[in-house]
Design a protein around this motif. Sequence first.
Motif, PDB file in Angstrom:
ATOM      1  N   TYR A 167       0.796  -1.227   0.000  1.00 18.99           N
ATOM      2  CA  TYR A 167       0.000   0.000   0.000  1.00 18.99           C
ATOM      3  C   TYR A 167       0.830   1.279   0.000  1.00 18.99           C
ATOM      4  CZ  TYR A 167      -3.396  -3.510   1.425  1.00 18.99           C
ATOM      5  OH  TYR A 167      -4.181  -4.633   1.493  1.00 18.99           O
ATOM      6  N   GLU A 218      -8.091  -0.854 -11.401  1.00 20.28           N
ATOM      7  CA  GLU A 218      -8.122   0.245 -10.425  1.00 20.28           C
ATOM      8  C   GLU A 218      -7.079   0.047  -9.334  1.00 20.28           C
ATOM      9  OE1 GLU A 218     -12.292  -0.020 -12.163  1.00 20.28           O
ATOM     10  OE2 GLU A 218     -10.666  -1.384 -11.659  1.00 20.28           O
ATOM     11  N   ARG A 219      -6.982  -1.183  -8.797  1.00 20.73           N
ATOM     12  CA  ARG A 219      -5.999  -1.456  -7.740  1.00 20.73           C
ATOM     13  C   ARG A 219      -4.570  -1.367  -8.280  1.00 20.73           C
ATOM     14  NH1 ARG A 219      -9.430  -0.149  -5.244  1.00 20.73           N
ATOM     15  NH2 ARG A 219     -11.073  -1.386  -4.266  1.00 20.73           N
ATOM     16  N   TYR A 228      -3.522   0.503 -10.685  1.00 19.73           N
ATOM     17  CA  TYR A 228      -3.216   1.924 -10.846  1.00 19.73           C
ATOM     18  C   TYR A 228      -2.858   2.555  -9.502  1.00 19.73           C
ATOM     19  CZ  TYR A 228      -3.784   6.880 -11.898  1.00 19.73           C
ATOM     20  OH  TYR A 228      -3.567   8.227 -12.034  1.00 19.73           O
ATOM     21  N   GLU A 229      -3.605   2.176  -8.437  1.00 23.82           N
ATOM     22  CA  GLU A 229      -3.351   2.729  -7.107  1.00 23.82           C
ATOM     23  C   GLU A 229      -1.984   2.314  -6.580  1.00 23.82           C
ATOM     24  OE1 GLU A 229      -6.458   1.339  -4.565  1.00 23.82           O
ATOM     25  OE2 GLU A 229      -8.023   2.528  -5.535  1.00 23.82           O
ATOM     26  N   ARG A 230      -1.623   1.044  -6.760  1.00 19.46           N
ATOM     27  CA  ARG A 230      -0.402   0.502  -6.146  1.00 19.46           C
ATOM     28  C   ARG A 230       0.824   0.621  -7.036  1.00 19.46           C
ATOM     29  NH1 ARG A 230      -2.751  -5.134  -3.483  1.00 19.46           N
ATOM     30  NH2 ARG A 230      -4.566  -4.190  -2.450  1.00 19.46           N
ATOM     31  N   LYS A 277     -12.496  -3.504  -1.889  1.00 20.64           N
ATOM     32  CA  LYS A 277     -11.322  -4.124  -1.280  1.00 20.64           C
ATOM     33  C   LYS A 277     -11.717  -5.283  -0.364  1.00 20.64           C
ATOM     34  CE  LYS A 277      -8.268  -0.086  -1.356  1.00 20.64           C
ATOM     35  NZ  LYS A 277      -7.476   0.855  -0.532  1.00 20.64           N
TER      36      LYS A 277
END
Length: 238
Positions: A108, A142-143, A145-147, A174
């Motif tokens: 994260y 989406e995940r 891109y976030e991580r 999540k």
Amino acid sequence: MNLFLQDRCLICHELIRPSISWRAMISVEKEHSICTACESKLEKIEGETCHICCRPFIYLDEKFRHGNLCNDCTRWEEDPEWQGFLDKNISLFLYNDFLKEVLAKFKYRGDYALVKVFSELMKDKLIKMEPDLFVPIPLSDERLYERGFNQAKAILLVSGFTPSEIITRIHTEKQSKKSRSERIHLPQVFKLCQDLNLKDKNIVIIDDIYTTGSTLRHAARLLKGAGAAAIQSLTIAR
């Protein structure tokens, strides 16, 4: 062995002290990216464990054990919709507070350098398993891109193995925000990238944590539906 150059621990950033011994001087010392203090905080899963999920029986009340299975796996295997999909999970360490924090930094908070720690810890197991395919649990777009990276895929690559990215994730909330019951009763969260024939393939799924086993079983169910003969999983934590 190099007695003069010293590396820093990738977790606590303290100097890693080289081992000064005759054995160390005449042999090739295995590379370490973490110090002995941090390594000692990792609790290896040892002793008798559940035959499927690797849960240590030493921490489990006898009333929640059914032969060589824990109560959770017994319930999975008694459910005709889920029985027989995940043959065996192997987890290396207990998900204690120390490992929880290290994994949070890795996943994260974008500390990609920690992939070297986890690849060193998992490489020997990966070598011994010898499946036809290593399949990393995918992230949704989406995940990802976030991580910025998929931690399971990264571990395989740095360990020297080729990830088979044959499944993709349908975006959902999540997993960490869901209760145990919600995780277990999720609709299918994965799909095959293409119409694959996996007949008689032995597959190992790679993920970071085994919690309820729902994620791994969803993937295993999809892969066995495409013809896979056996599905094991390997995770860092349990």
